[in-house]
Design a protein around this motif. Structure first.
Motif, PDB file in Angstrom:
ATOM      1  N   ALA A  30     -23.581 -55.350  -2.983  1.00 11.85           N
ATOM      2  CA  ALA A  30     -22.882 -54.923  -4.199  1.00 11.85           C
ATOM      3  C   ALA A  30     -21.390 -54.718  -3.939  1.00 11.85           C
ATOM      4  CB  ALA A  30     -23.512 -53.642  -4.742  1.00 11.85           C
ATOM      5  N   LEU A  31     -21.048 -54.046  -2.842  1.00  4.81           N
ATOM      6  CA  LEU A  31     -19.637 -53.823  -2.525  1.00  4.81           C
ATOM      7  C   LEU A  31     -18.924 -55.131  -2.202  1.00  4.81           C
ATOM      8  CD1 LEU A  31     -19.849 -50.582  -0.352  1.00  4.81           C
ATOM      9  CD2 LEU A  31     -19.059 -50.797  -2.713  1.00  4.81           C
ATOM     10  N   GLY A  32     -19.643 -56.063  -1.550  1.00  2.00           N
ATOM     11  CA  GLY A  32     -19.045 -57.352  -1.276  1.00  2.00           C
ATOM     12  C   GLY A  32     -18.735 -58.126  -2.537  1.00  2.00           C
ATOM     13  N   ALA A  33     -19.594 -58.009  -3.539  1.00  2.00           N
ATOM     14  CA  ALA A  33     -19.343 -58.687  -4.810  1.00  2.00           C
ATOM     15  C   ALA A  33     -18.219 -58.012  -5.600  1.00  2.00           C
ATOM     16  CB  ALA A  33     -20.623 -58.717  -5.644  1.00  2.00           C
ATOM     17  N   MET A  34     -18.109 -56.686  -5.479  1.00  2.00           N
ATOM     18  CA  MET A  34     -17.096 -55.959  -6.250  1.00  2.00           C
ATOM     19  C   MET A  34     -15.721 -56.035  -5.598  1.00  2.00           C
ATOM     20  SD  MET A  34     -19.445 -52.630  -7.147  1.00  2.00           S
ATOM     21  CE  MET A  34     -18.034 -51.688  -7.713  1.00  2.00           C
ATOM     22  N   ASP A  35     -15.652 -55.944  -4.280  1.00  2.28           N
ATOM     23  CA  ASP A  35     -14.362 -55.927  -3.578  1.00  2.28           C
ATOM     24  C   ASP A  35     -14.528 -56.660  -2.250  1.00  2.28           C
ATOM     25  OD1 ASP A  35     -11.846 -55.447  -2.668  1.00  2.28           O
ATOM     26  OD2 ASP A  35     -11.980 -53.248  -2.687  1.00  2.28           O
ATOM     27  N   SER A  36     -14.488 -57.971  -2.307  1.00  2.00           N
ATOM     28  CA  SER A  36     -14.738 -58.781  -1.109  1.00  2.00           C
ATOM     29  C   SER A  36     -13.637 -58.618  -0.069  1.00  2.00           C
ATOM     30  CB  SER A  36     -14.870 -60.253  -1.500  1.00  2.00           C
ATOM     31  OG  SER A  36     -13.689 -60.698  -2.155  1.00  2.00           O
ATOM     32  N   ASN A  37     -12.383 -58.382  -0.498  1.00  2.00           N
ATOM     33  CA  ASN A  37     -11.290 -58.246   0.465  1.00  2.00           C
ATOM     34  C   ASN A  37     -11.468 -57.013   1.349  1.00  2.00           C
ATOM     35  OD1 ASN A  37      -9.949 -60.554  -0.437  1.00  2.00           O
ATOM     36  ND2 ASN A  37      -8.887 -59.413  -2.061  1.00  2.00           N
ATOM     37  N   SER A  38     -11.927 -55.922   0.746  1.00  2.00           N
ATOM     38  CA  SER A  38     -12.127 -54.710   1.535  1.00  2.00           C
ATOM     39  C   SER A  38     -13.324 -54.821   2.458  1.00  2.00           C
ATOM     40  CB  SER A  38     -12.311 -53.510   0.590  1.00  2.00           C
ATOM     41  OG  SER A  38     -11.161 -53.306  -0.203  1.00  2.00           O
ATOM     42  N   MET A  39     -14.308 -55.621   2.084  1.00  2.00           N
ATOM     43  CA  MET A  39     -15.507 -55.762   2.902  1.00  2.00           C
ATOM     44  C   MET A  39     -15.377 -56.834   3.978  1.00  2.00           C
ATOM     45  SD  MET A  39     -17.828 -53.575   2.006  1.00  2.00           S
ATOM     46  CE  MET A  39     -19.358 -54.313   2.602  1.00  2.00           C
ATOM     47  N   ARG A  40     -14.357 -57.708   3.861  1.00  2.00           N
ATOM     48  CA  ARG A  40     -14.252 -58.816   4.811  1.00  2.00           C
ATOM     49  C   ARG A  40     -14.134 -58.359   6.260  1.00  2.00           C
ATOM     50  NH1 ARG A  40     -10.582 -61.386   2.393  1.00  2.00           N
ATOM     51  NH2 ARG A  40     -12.003 -62.742   1.235  1.00  2.00           N
ATOM     52  N   PRO A  41     -13.367 -57.292   6.590  1.00  2.00           N
ATOM     53  CA  PRO A  41     -13.316 -56.867   8.007  1.00  2.00           C
ATOM     54  C   PRO A  41     -14.681 -56.483   8.589  1.00  2.00           C
ATOM     55  CG  PRO A  41     -11.528 -55.870   6.770  1.00  2.00           C
ATOM     56  CD  PRO A  41     -12.416 -56.528   5.764  1.00  2.00           C
ATOM     57  N   LEU A  42     -15.592 -56.086   7.731  1.00  3.42           N
ATOM     58  CA  LEU A  42     -16.922 -55.731   8.235  1.00  3.42           C
ATOM     59  C   LEU A  42     -17.645 -56.943   8.784  1.00  3.42           C
ATOM     60  CD1 LEU A  42     -18.874 -53.281   8.404  1.00  3.42           C
ATOM     61  CD2 LEU A  42     -19.841 -54.033   6.223  1.00  3.42           C
ATOM     62  N   TRP A  43     -17.333 -58.150   8.267  1.00  6.52           N
ATOM     63  CA  TRP A  43     -18.030 -59.362   8.705  1.00  6.52           C
ATOM     64  C   TRP A  43     -17.223 -60.188   9.700  1.00  6.52           C
ATOM     65  CZ3 TRP A  43     -22.403 -58.176   6.559  1.00  6.52           C
ATOM     66  CH2 TRP A  43     -22.447 -57.614   5.277  1.00  6.52           C
ATOM     67  N   THR A  44     -15.919 -59.921   9.822  1.00  4.91           N
ATOM     68  CA  THR A  44     -15.064 -60.821  10.601  1.00  4.91           C
ATOM     69  C   THR A  44     -14.383 -60.173  11.792  1.00  4.91           C
ATOM     70  OG1 THR A  44     -13.208 -60.363   9.092  1.00  4.91           O
ATOM     71  CG2 THR A  44     -14.620 -62.257   8.575  1.00  4.91           C
ATOM     72  N   THR A  45     -14.569 -58.875  12.033  1.00  5.67           N
ATOM     73  CA  THR A  45     -13.898 -58.199  13.149  1.00  5.67           C
ATOM     74  C   THR A  45     -14.930 -57.536  14.055  1.00  5.67           C
ATOM     75  OG1 THR A  45     -13.635 -56.122  11.913  1.00  5.67           O
ATOM     76  CG2 THR A  45     -11.875 -57.756  11.700  1.00  5.67           C
ATOM     77  N   TRP A  46     -14.505 -57.327  15.312  1.00  3.59           N
ATOM     78  CA  TRP A  46     -15.402 -56.682  16.265  1.00  3.59           C
ATOM     79  C   TRP A  46     -15.808 -55.264  15.849  1.00  3.59           C
ATOM     80  CZ3 TRP A  46     -18.365 -58.765  19.691  1.00  3.59           C
ATOM     81  CH2 TRP A  46     -18.022 -60.011  20.236  1.00  3.59           C
ATOM     82  N   PRO A  47     -14.873 -54.417  15.373  1.00  4.47           N
ATOM     83  CA  PRO A  47     -15.325 -53.096  14.891  1.00  4.47           C
ATOM     84  C   PRO A  47     -16.349 -53.198  13.769  1.00  4.47           C
ATOM     85  CG  PRO A  47     -12.959 -53.100  15.209  1.00  4.47           C
ATOM     86  CD  PRO A  47     -13.398 -54.509  15.381  1.00  4.47           C
ATOM     87  N   GLY A  48     -16.156 -54.171  12.878  1.00  4.59           N
ATOM     88  CA  GLY A  48     -17.133 -54.357  11.807  1.00  4.59           C
ATOM     89  C   GLY A  48     -18.489 -54.781  12.343  1.00  4.59           C
ATOM     90  N   TRP A  49     -18.477 -55.681  13.335  1.00  2.00           N
ATOM     91  CA  TRP A  49     -19.746 -56.125  13.927  1.00  2.00           C
ATOM     92  C   TRP A  49     -20.462 -54.965  14.626  1.00  2.00           C
ATOM     93  CZ3 TRP A  49     -17.013 -60.868  16.532  1.00  2.00           C
ATOM     94  CH2 TRP A  49     -16.630 -61.762  15.524  1.00  2.00           C
ATOM     95  N   LEU A  50     -19.699 -54.156  15.357  1.00  2.42           N
ATOM     96  CA  LEU A  50     -20.305 -52.990  16.006  1.00  2.42           C
ATOM     97  C   LEU A  50     -20.866 -52.010  14.974  1.00  2.42           C
ATOM     98  CD1 LEU A  50     -17.725 -52.306  18.867  1.00  2.42           C
ATOM     99  CD2 LEU A  50     -19.988 -53.353  19.065  1.00  2.42           C
ATOM    100  N   THR A  51     -20.163 -51.866  13.870  1.00  2.00           N
ATOM    101  CA  THR A  51     -20.656 -50.992  12.798  1.00  2.00           C
ATOM    102  C   THR A  51     -21.971 -51.518  12.232  1.00  2.00           C
ATOM    103  OG1 THR A  51     -18.383 -50.379  12.228  1.00  2.00           O
ATOM    104  CG2 THR A  51     -20.091 -49.976  10.568  1.00  2.00           C
ATOM    105  N   LEU A  52     -22.049 -52.838  12.020  1.00  2.00           N
ATOM    106  CA  LEU A  52     -23.283 -53.431  11.503  1.00  2.00           C
ATOM    107  C   LEU A  52     -24.439 -53.238  12.478  1.00  2.00           C
ATOM    108  CD1 LEU A  52     -21.952 -56.772   9.972  1.00  2.00           C
ATOM    109  CD2 LEU A  52     -22.800 -54.781   8.740  1.00  2.00           C
ATOM    110  N   ILE A  53     -24.156 -53.424  13.763  1.00  2.11           N
ATOM    111  CA  ILE A  53     -25.207 -53.241  14.770  1.00  2.11           C
ATOM    112  C   ILE A  53     -25.685 -51.793  14.795  1.00  2.11           C
ATOM    113  CG2 ILE A  53     -25.691 -53.306  17.242  1.00  2.11           C
ATOM    114  CD1 ILE A  53     -23.772 -55.685  17.433  1.00  2.11           C
TER     115      ILE A  53
END
Length: 282
Positions: free
Chosen positions: A238-261
């Motif tokens: 839902a957040l990705g659909a509403m504000d993709s720019n703010s969510m992009r670091p979660l999918w494209t950066t190492w801190p985001g990847w560590l957060t997902l893990i």
């Protein structure tokens, strides 16, 4: 020979060695996956009376892997594709355990009726072996499959005790172990097998009734575990659909990847703990 040439040769040799090592590792992984697929097809699925050729199962698994990983890579990038690859590789084992648990549960539910029918066949004058063979033709699967296999093994010369022990091992249920023990004791002592089977069937019915009530009482907890596990995924979409720019670091950066893990690990632990709390031993 200049220093640049030497460095270039070393880089080329290192790259070639890395490629060879990677190819060797991929070949070993593929060989291990092929062997594991053959074990699933010939042993584990056969125990569930699902008969598939290993080549067909391997082809289907490979096609599913390529489609899932390719779609994830095109839609979300390499990190999500790697996570999807891990999920697809683990999916056959998860599916097998679910099928096995569901089959064992159905066997446990069918056992009381089968015991009562077996007692009736014994009272009609049939022998124990003939009663089991007759029962396998009139009971619904999966218990008819198990009893039929037991009867065929007896016709091939295997003892009743051995065939019954194998049945109890495949069912992996204490009720089947009680049934096998009852048969062995009755054959050794010459007691009334039919009456004992009726008593056991009655006890198992009462036990299954109690287990059903417990499952109904804990259904809310199991639903909460599913909701808690899916909520972060739904929220991320839902957040990705509403504000993709703010969510992009979660999918494209190492801190985001560590957060997902970290989120995935904590969600898994929470889901496991909730399921353990509300689990009913069947």
């Amino acid at each position: 020979m200049s220093a640049g040439t030497v460095i270039g040769l070393l880089a080329g040799v290192t790259g070639a060695a890395t490629m060879l090592l990677g190819a060797q590792m991929c070949r070993r992984i593929a060989q291990g996956y092929r062997e594991q697929t053959e074990i699933y097809a010939r042993v584990r699925l056969a125990d569930l009376f699902l008969f598939l050729e290993p080549a067909d199962l391997l082809t289907a698994a490979s096609i599913a892997f390529v489609i899932a990983v390719g779609a994830a890579y095109m839609l979300a990038g390499s990190v999500v594709a790697a996570l999807v690859a891990l999920l697809v590789v683990a999916a056959p084992g998860v599916a097998y355990r679910r099928l096995r648990a569901r089959r064992r549960r159905r066997l446990a539910l069918q056992l009381p009726d089968a015991l009562q029918s077996l007692a009736g066949a014994l009272r009609s004058g049939l022998s124990l072996s003939a009663s089991i063979a007759e029962l396998s033709r009139h009971q619904p699967p999966p218990i008819s499959q198990e009893l039929g296999l037991m009867a065929r093994k007896q016709r091939l010369g295997q003892s009743l005790d051995s065939a019954a022990d194998e049945l109890a091992s495949r069912a992996a249920n204490v009720n089947f172990r009680m049934f096998v023990t009852l048969l062995r004791v009755a054959r050794e002592t010459g007691g009334g097998v039919a009456d004992a089977l009726d008593d056991l069937a009655g006890s198992l019915r009462r036990q299954l009734t109690l287990e059903g009530r417990l499952l109904a009482l804990t259904s809310q907890g199991r639903l909460q575990a599913i909701i808690v596990g899916l909520l972060p995924l739904v929220l991320a979409v839902a957040l990705g659909a509403m504000d993709s720019n703010s969510m992009r670091p979660l999918w494209t950066t190492w801190p985001g990847w560590l957060t997902l893990i970290t989120i995935g690990f904590l969600e898994g632990v929470g889901f496991y703990m909730i399921r353990r709390i509300v689990a009913v031993p069947l």
